[in-house]
Design a protein around this motif. Structure first.
Motif, PDB file in Angstrom:
ATOM      1  N   THR A 187      11.713  11.445  -0.496  1.00  0.00           N
ATOM      2  CA  THR A 187      12.465  12.630  -0.080  1.00  0.00           C
ATOM      3  C   THR A 187      11.577  13.546   0.763  1.00  0.00           C
ATOM      4  N   MET A 188      12.205  14.468   1.450  1.00  0.00           N
ATOM      5  CA  MET A 188      11.462  15.426   2.271  1.00  0.00           C
ATOM      6  C   MET A 188      10.503  16.254   1.407  1.00  0.00           C
ATOM      7  N   ASP A 189      10.956  16.676   0.233  1.00  0.00           N
ATOM      8  CA  ASP A 189      10.091  17.466  -0.653  1.00  0.00           C
ATOM      9  C   ASP A 189       8.863  16.678  -1.100  1.00  0.00           C
ATOM     10  N   GLU A 190       9.044  15.395  -1.413  1.00  0.00           N
ATOM     11  CA  GLU A 190       7.905  14.553  -1.812  1.00  0.00           C
ATOM     12  C   GLU A 190       6.910  14.416  -0.660  1.00  0.00           C
ATOM     13  N   GLU A 232       0.825  -1.212   0.000  1.00  0.00           N
ATOM     14  CA  GLU A 232       0.000   0.000   0.000  1.00  0.00           C
ATOM     15  C   GLU A 232       0.859   1.262   0.000  1.00  0.00           C
ATOM     16  N   LEU A 233       2.084   1.150   0.485  1.00  0.00           N
ATOM     17  CA  LEU A 233       2.973   2.308   0.593  1.00  0.00           C
ATOM     18  C   LEU A 233       3.897   2.489  -0.604  1.00  0.00           C
ATOM     19  N   THR A 234       3.983   1.492  -1.461  1.00  0.00           N
ATOM     20  CA  THR A 234       4.902   1.544  -2.602  1.00  0.00           C
ATOM     21  C   THR A 234       4.736   2.798  -3.453  1.00  0.00           C
ATOM     22  N   PRO A 235       3.527   3.235  -3.791  1.00  0.00           N
ATOM     23  CA  PRO A 235       3.397   4.452  -4.608  1.00  0.00           C
ATOM     24  C   PRO A 235       3.970   5.708  -3.941  1.00  0.00           C
ATOM     25  N   TYR A 236       4.120   5.662  -2.637  1.00  0.00           N
ATOM     26  CA  TYR A 236       4.618   6.817  -1.891  1.00  0.00           C
ATOM     27  C   TYR A 236       6.103   6.683  -1.557  1.00  0.00           C
ATOM     28  N   HIS A 237       6.745   5.618  -2.025  1.00  0.00           N
ATOM     29  CA  HIS A 237       8.164   5.337  -1.761  1.00  0.00           C
ATOM     30  C   HIS A 237       8.429   5.186  -0.266  1.00  0.00           C
ATOM     31  N   LEU A 238       7.467   4.614   0.441  1.00  0.00           N
ATOM     32  CA  LEU A 238       7.600   4.354   1.869  1.00  0.00           C
ATOM     33  C   LEU A 238       7.547   2.849   2.123  1.00  0.00           C
ATOM     34  N   GLN A 242      21.071   0.397   7.996  1.00  0.00           N
ATOM     35  CA  GLN A 242      19.938   0.572   7.090  1.00  0.00           C
ATOM     36  C   GLN A 242      20.224   1.713   6.120  1.00  0.00           C
ATOM     37  N   GLN A 243      19.449   1.787   5.045  1.00  0.00           N
ATOM     38  CA  GLN A 243      19.613   2.863   4.069  1.00  0.00           C
ATOM     39  C   GLN A 243      18.376   3.742   3.960  1.00  0.00           C
ATOM     40  N   GLU A 244      17.285   3.317   4.550  1.00  0.00           N
ATOM     41  CA  GLU A 244      16.034   4.051   4.379  1.00  0.00           C
ATOM     42  C   GLU A 244      16.027   5.360   5.158  1.00  0.00           C
ATOM     43  N   ASN A 245      15.478   6.375   4.521  1.00  0.00           N
ATOM     44  CA  ASN A 245      15.295   7.658   5.184  1.00  0.00           C
ATOM     45  C   ASN A 245      14.246   7.499   6.277  1.00  0.00           C
ATOM     46  N   ARG A 246      14.361   8.290   7.335  1.00  0.00           N
ATOM     47  CA  ARG A 246      13.393   8.263   8.429  1.00  0.00           C
ATOM     48  C   ARG A 246      12.880   9.683   8.635  1.00  0.00           C
ATOM     49  N   TYR A 247      11.572   9.793   8.855  1.00  0.00           N
ATOM     50  CA  TYR A 247      10.958  11.108   8.996  1.00  0.00           C
ATOM     51  C   TYR A 247       9.976  11.126  10.161  1.00  0.00           C
ATOM     52  N   ILE A 248       9.873  12.289  10.764  1.00  0.00           N
ATOM     53  CA  ILE A 248       8.857  12.546  11.785  1.00  0.00           C
ATOM     54  C   ILE A 248       8.084  13.773  11.329  1.00  0.00           C
ATOM     55  N   PHE A 249       6.764  13.674  11.411  1.00  0.00           N
ATOM     56  CA  PHE A 249       5.888  14.814  11.161  1.00  0.00           C
ATOM     57  C   PHE A 249       5.051  15.019  12.414  1.00  0.00           C
TER      58      PHE A 249
END
Length: 146
Positions: free
Chosen positions: A136-139, A45-51, A105-112
């Motif tokens: 990416t952060m911009d996406e 379900e997250l693939t389209p969002y690159h997550l 790991q190589q994956e980016n991690r984000y907090i909103f």
């Protein structure tokens, strides 16, 4: 099959906990809170969002948790290599944080984070999101503005 599902869930649970390990916000995704909504999404379900992982915690009646969550987000912001924050009335209104990948790991991690109750006429709601992936952060900013 009914017996296999609980076993699979137990096997994947440690990986999900490990995702936020070392972050001050981790407890909000692993403990139950009255009147809070927890969402966990992994997989296709997250693939389209690159997550690869999406976790969210949202709660109304923010007075019970807002101080502590805000402190946790600000503490985790010290680890961020990129951050954008905004304040209203001297309080943290929103934060977009990009954290370094976990060790090995190589994956980016984000907090909103967003405390909607600070806006005039805003809903009494606090939202905290943790995400991992190649996005990416911009996406992510574009997705959150939709």
């Amino acid at each position: 099959m009914k017996r296999l599902l609980p076993i699979l869930l137990l096997l994947t649970f440690p990986a999900v906990i490990k995702a936020q390990k070392g972050l001050n916000i981790a407890d909000y995704f692993t403990h139950k809170f009255a009147k809070a909504t927890l969402v966990r999404v992994e997989g296709r379900e997250l693939t389209p969002y690159h997550l690869t992982l999406y976790r969210s915690f949202s709660i109304g009646e923010t007075a019970y948790v807002v101080d502590r969550v805000e402190q946790c987000v600000m503490a985790d912001a010290r680890q961020a290599y990129s951050k954008e924050t905004g304040e209203l009335g001297g309080r943290l209104y929103y934060a977009f944080l990009a954290l370094p990948p976990r060790t090995g790991q190589q994956e980016n991690r984000y907090i909103f984070y967003r405390n909607a109750s600070l806006r005039k006429g805003g809903k009494d709601e606090l939202t905290l999101v943790y995400m991992e992936g190649s996005v990416t952060m911009d996406e992510l900013k574009k997705l959150f503005k939709k």
